[in-house]
Design a protein around this motif. Structure first.
Motif, PDB file in Angstrom:
ATOM      1  N   SER A  18       2.779   0.113   5.621  1.00  0.00           N
ATOM      2  CA  SER A  18       3.154   0.447   4.381  1.00  0.00           C
ATOM      3  C   SER A  18       2.169   1.273   3.682  1.00  0.00           C
ATOM      4  O   SER A  18       2.522   2.096   2.868  1.00  0.00           O
ATOM      5  CB  SER A  18       3.562  -1.096   3.705  1.00  0.00           C
ATOM      6  N   ALA A  19       0.844   1.035   3.781  1.00  0.00           N
ATOM      7  CA  ALA A  19      -0.035   1.810   3.182  1.00  0.00           C
ATOM      8  C   ALA A  19      -0.110   3.139   3.717  1.00  0.00           C
ATOM      9  O   ALA A  19      -0.421   4.055   2.844  1.00  0.00           O
ATOM     10  CB  ALA A  19      -1.374   1.075   3.629  1.00  0.00           C
ATOM     11  N   GLU A  20       0.223   3.357   5.068  1.00  0.00           N
ATOM     12  CA  GLU A  20       0.262   4.675   5.453  1.00  0.00           C
ATOM     13  C   GLU A  20       1.482   5.407   4.806  1.00  0.00           C
ATOM     14  O   GLU A  20       1.341   6.717   4.688  1.00  0.00           O
ATOM     15  CB  GLU A  20       0.321   4.831   7.125  1.00  0.00           C
ATOM     16  N   LEU A  21       2.551   4.797   4.910  1.00  0.00           N
ATOM     17  CA  LEU A  21       3.769   5.357   4.135  1.00  0.00           C
ATOM     18  C   LEU A  21       3.637   5.699   2.588  1.00  0.00           C
ATOM     19  O   LEU A  21       3.861   6.695   2.236  1.00  0.00           O
ATOM     20  CB  LEU A  21       4.788   4.382   4.253  1.00  0.00           C
ATOM     21  N   ALA A  22       2.717   4.837   1.993  1.00  0.00           N
ATOM     22  CA  ALA A  22       2.517   5.034   0.532  1.00  0.00           C
ATOM     23  C   ALA A  22       1.643   6.184   0.337  1.00  0.00           C
ATOM     24  O   ALA A  22       1.662   7.142  -0.352  1.00  0.00           O
ATOM     25  CB  ALA A  22       1.706   3.924  -0.050  1.00  0.00           C
ATOM     26  N   LEU A  71      11.423   6.443  -0.356  1.00  0.00           N
ATOM     27  CA  LEU A  71      11.403   6.086   1.243  1.00  0.00           C
ATOM     28  C   LEU A  71      12.823   5.912   1.784  1.00  0.00           C
ATOM     29  O   LEU A  71      13.160   4.918   2.053  1.00  0.00           O
ATOM     30  CB  LEU A  71      10.329   4.972   1.369  1.00  0.00           C
ATOM     31  N   ASP A  72      13.411   7.044   2.116  1.00  0.00           N
ATOM     32  CA  ASP A  72      14.719   6.966   2.813  1.00  0.00           C
ATOM     33  C   ASP A  72      14.899   7.994   3.900  1.00  0.00           C
ATOM     34  O   ASP A  72      13.834   8.372   4.210  1.00  0.00           O
ATOM     35  CB  ASP A  72      15.857   7.172   1.547  1.00  0.00           C
ATOM     36  N   ASP A  73      16.113   8.175   4.410  1.00  0.00           N
ATOM     37  CA  ASP A  73      16.213   9.078   5.580  1.00  0.00           C
ATOM     38  C   ASP A  73      15.926  10.415   5.188  1.00  0.00           C
ATOM     39  O   ASP A  73      15.384  11.193   6.243  1.00  0.00           O
ATOM     40  CB  ASP A  73      17.559   8.850   5.788  1.00  0.00           C
ATOM     41  N   LYS A 108      13.376  13.239   7.026  1.00  0.00           N
ATOM     42  CA  LYS A 108      13.976  14.579   7.533  1.00  0.00           C
ATOM     43  C   LYS A 108      12.893  15.431   6.897  1.00  0.00           C
ATOM     44  O   LYS A 108      12.583  16.463   7.556  1.00  0.00           O
ATOM     45  CB  LYS A 108      15.375  14.620   7.171  1.00  0.00           C
ATOM     46  N   ASP A 109      12.479  15.430   5.629  1.00  0.00           N
ATOM     47  CA  ASP A 109      11.710  16.437   5.070  1.00  0.00           C
ATOM     48  C   ASP A 109      10.181  16.539   5.657  1.00  0.00           C
ATOM     49  O   ASP A 109       9.571  17.484   5.707  1.00  0.00           O
ATOM     50  CB  ASP A 109      11.403  15.960   3.474  1.00  0.00           C
ATOM     51  N   VAL A 110       9.682  15.393   6.194  1.00  0.00           N
ATOM     52  CA  VAL A 110       8.214  15.428   6.473  1.00  0.00           C
ATOM     53  C   VAL A 110       8.148  15.154   8.178  1.00  0.00           C
ATOM     54  O   VAL A 110       7.056  15.096   8.702  1.00  0.00           O
ATOM     55  CB  VAL A 110       7.549  14.113   5.836  1.00  0.00           C
ATOM     56  N   SER A 111       9.261  14.926   8.762  1.00  0.00           N
ATOM     57  CA  SER A 111       9.180  14.906  10.300  1.00  0.00           C
ATOM     58  C   SER A 111      10.348  15.527  10.914  1.00  0.00           C
ATOM     59  O   SER A 111      11.211  16.079  10.338  1.00  0.00           O
ATOM     60  CB  SER A 111       9.041  13.233  10.581  1.00  0.00           C
ATOM     61  N   GLU A 112      10.389  15.280  12.323  1.00  0.00           N
ATOM     62  CA  GLU A 112      11.385  15.837  13.153  1.00  0.00           C
ATOM     63  C   GLU A 112      12.645  14.826  13.365  1.00  0.00           C
ATOM     64  O   GLU A 112      13.458  15.107  13.989  1.00  0.00           O
ATOM     65  CB  GLU A 112      11.055  16.324  14.413  1.00  0.00           C
ATOM     66  N   PHE A 113      12.389  13.857  12.702  1.00  0.00           N
ATOM     67  CA  PHE A 113      13.273  12.461  12.608  1.00  0.00           C
ATOM     68  C   PHE A 113      14.603  12.535  11.735  1.00  0.00           C
ATOM     69  O   PHE A 113      14.389  13.104  10.476  1.00  0.00           O
ATOM     70  CB  PHE A 113      12.728  11.070  12.753  1.00  0.00           C
ATOM     71  N   GLU A 114      15.665  11.840  12.100  1.00  0.00           N
ATOM     72  CA  GLU A 114      16.969  12.000  11.278  1.00  0.00           C
ATOM     73  C   GLU A 114      16.612  10.691  10.351  1.00  0.00           C
ATOM     74  O   GLU A 114      17.429  10.887   9.171  1.00  0.00           O
ATOM     75  CB  GLU A 114      17.945  11.892  12.058  1.00  0.00           C
ATOM     76  N   LEU A 165      14.671   7.102   8.558  1.00  0.00           N
ATOM     77  CA  LEU A 165      13.404   6.485   8.083  1.00  0.00           C
ATOM     78  C   LEU A 165      12.989   5.388   9.389  1.00  0.00           C
ATOM     79  O   LEU A 165      11.886   5.533   9.620  1.00  0.00           O
ATOM     80  CB  LEU A 165      13.512   5.756   6.753  1.00  0.00           C
ATOM     81  N   ASP A 166      13.752   4.795   9.906  1.00  0.00           N
ATOM     82  CA  ASP A 166      13.428   3.812  11.003  1.00  0.00           C
ATOM     83  C   ASP A 166      12.793   4.658  12.054  1.00  0.00           C
ATOM     84  O   ASP A 166      11.668   4.011  12.541  1.00  0.00           O
ATOM     85  CB  ASP A 166      14.748   2.897  11.335  1.00  0.00           C
ATOM     86  N   GLU A 167      13.614   5.744  12.610  1.00  0.00           N
ATOM     87  CA  GLU A 167      12.940   6.457  13.704  1.00  0.00           C
ATOM     88  C   GLU A 167      11.459   6.795  13.421  1.00  0.00           C
ATOM     89  O   GLU A 167      10.551   6.911  13.926  1.00  0.00           O
ATOM     90  CB  GLU A 167      13.701   7.673  13.946  1.00  0.00           C
ATOM     91  N   TYR A 168      11.229   7.327  12.040  1.00  0.00           N
ATOM     92  CA  TYR A 168      10.035   7.893  11.611  1.00  0.00           C
ATOM     93  C   TYR A 168       9.035   6.859  11.758  1.00  0.00           C
ATOM     94  O   TYR A 168       7.893   6.952  11.902  1.00  0.00           O
ATOM     95  CB  TYR A 168      10.205   8.645  10.190  1.00  0.00           C
ATOM     96  N   LYS A 169       9.442   5.607  11.118  1.00  0.00           N
ATOM     97  CA  LYS A 169       8.307   4.551  10.805  1.00  0.00           C
ATOM     98  C   LYS A 169       7.978   3.953  12.312  1.00  0.00           C
ATOM     99  O   LYS A 169       6.681   3.711  12.441  1.00  0.00           O
ATOM    100  CB  LYS A 169       8.885   3.450  10.265  1.00  0.00           C
TER     101      LYS A 169
END
Length: 444
Positions: A139-143, A250-252, A256-262, A264-268
């Motif tokens: 959570s801290a990294e996501l923040a 923090l949503d899908d 998509k904006d910050v990674s190649e994933f579609e 949020l769960d995949e990105y996490k």
């Protein structure tokens, strides 16, 4: 040439050297060829004075110092190699004899690399921890990533708060007199960053767009500008604009904006794997440090002050290089921090002594265990460096050779292999968590 080494105490000894008369003659010849180019003798052009006339006019003794300067370094180097010693400081040289037709005799008092008496270095117990990433860490990294991708929006109706960017004009006065560097227009100041004089940002908090305010502060006693240190000042401040960070949801769409994933769960899931990998590297480094520290603590060695001082200077140079990479330099850092170079050196001395001790112990362990670096391993490292710097291995080798650093590369690889040896021969034990301090239940 004859050379003898006599240890007189701990890491100090005397190297006595005798160089044969033929080499003295050769050094005097070189000295003459050097100085005759500048010799002024009536009737002769510079560089054309015959040797007998030169010596008759100036004396052969006039060549001695130049001859010593030519002969001493090469004779000293040969003597060090012949006696198999490792000097760690400049020698104190005493010339015993130097004259035409005689041998050259000198003594050099030298501080040498100390002897290391190894203690236990195999089977050392080191605490092991699992590279687990908690939900709190994720959570801290996501923040943190939210902060990095936040947008600044202008706040119209609210007062400035910590974390906001305040766009201000300020004009500073000491004793009603403006001072250099105390004025700026439309300066962006992050409130709560503590980048201004203590007390300044706190007084901007609560101001609204368009407000004027006199901000009263006192410069720190150790402030880099001596004419302002300890002085009270008044800054006339106008707040033009307030900008506030607006964090993305923090949503899908964020994923998509910050990674190649579609999603949020995949990105996490990927982010958690990255954090685990990073933590594994950190724990690996901690284990390596722990096993080296234990091996060094078990050894007996008296470290010469010269080696510690030399390492301190290396650390200062490295620190200066890092400062320059950040657009700063040593003078600026010392000015801002209110320190002297000596203060910085004293702070580094403990770490320098530890580095020297650890390296000395690792060198002796490598020798004890016949740990060597092959040419193939050197070539592999050169290839890795070449890839990182977008050069060819041959170019990297040439650069290191020109800088005299090729040998240092082999030494570095040897230290790494020795550390790997210590780790592979250590014993993992569960890390013991320290019990919380008991509360003081003593009756008042």
């Amino acid at each position: 040439m004859k050379a003898t080494w006599e240890k007189i105490e701990k890491n100090l000894g005397v190297l006595e050297v005798e160089v044969d008369a033929e080499r003295v003659t050769a050094a005097l010849d070189k000295a003459f060829n050097k100085v005759v180019k500048k010799a002024n003798v009536p009737g002769f052009r510079k560089g054309k004075v015959p040797r007998p006339i030169f010596e008759s006019r100036f004396g052969v003794e006039s060549l001695y110092q130049d001859a010593i300067d030519i002969l001493l370094p090469e004779a000293y180097g040969e003597a060090v190699e012949q006696t198999d010693i490792f000097p760690v400081d400049r020698p104190e040289v005493d010339i015993e004899q130097f004259a035409k037709g005689q041998s050259f005799i000198f003594k050099a008092k030298i501080t040498v690399k100390p002897e290391v008496k190894l203690g236990d270095y195999k089977g050392l117990e080191v605490p092991v921890q699992k590279a687990e990433v908690t939900e709190e860490e994720l959570s801290a990294e996501l923040a943190r990533l939210q902060e990095r991708h936040a947008e600044l929006v202008v706040v119209e109706e609210e007062a400035a708060a910590n974390g906001d960017i305040a766009v201000i004009d300020f004009d500073g006065y000491v004793d009603d007199v403006p001072f250099e560097g105390g004025k700026a227009e439309r300066h962006s100041l992050e409130l709560g960053s503590n980048s201004f004089i203590p007390g300044f940002e706190e007084q901007v908090v609560g101001m609204a767009t368009g407000d004027f305010k006199d901000v009263e502060v006192t410069f720190p006693d150790e402030y880099h500008a001596e004419n302002l240190a300890g002085k009270k000042a008044v800054f006339k401040v106008k707040l033009h604009e307030i900008k506030r960070k607006q964090l993305p949801a923090l949503d899908d769409e964020f994923a998509k904006d910050v990674s190649e994933f579609e999603t949020l769960d995949e990105y996490k899931a990927d982010l958690k794997a990255q954090l685990e990998s990073r933590k594994e590297e950190e724990l690996k480094g901690l284990r390596e440090n722990a096993v080296v520290d234990k091996a060094a603590a078990n050894a007996e060695v008296e470290i010469p002050e010269a080696m510690i001082n030399s390492e301190v200077e290396n650390m200062v140079r490295d620190f200066d290089t890092r400062l320059r990479q950040q657009g700063m330099n040593m003078d600026m850092f010392l000015s801002f921090s209110g320190q002297t170079r000596e203060d910085l050196q004293n702070q580094m001395k403990g770490d320098a002594e530890k580095r020297v001790r650890n390296n000395l112990v690792l060198e002796v362990i490598a020798k004890q265990e016949n740990i060597e670096v092959s040419e193939e391993e050197v070539n592999e490292e050169l290839a890795t460096m070449a890839e990182a710097y977008k050069r060819t291995p041959e170019e990297i080798r040439s650069i290191l050779a020109a800088n005299g650093s090729l040998g240092s590369l082999s030494e570095e690889l040897s230290l790494r292999k020795t550390i790997d040896f210590l780790v592979s021969n250590s014993v993992e034990v569960e890390a013991v968590e320290e019990a919380p301090a008991a509360e003081d239940t003593k009756a008042e």
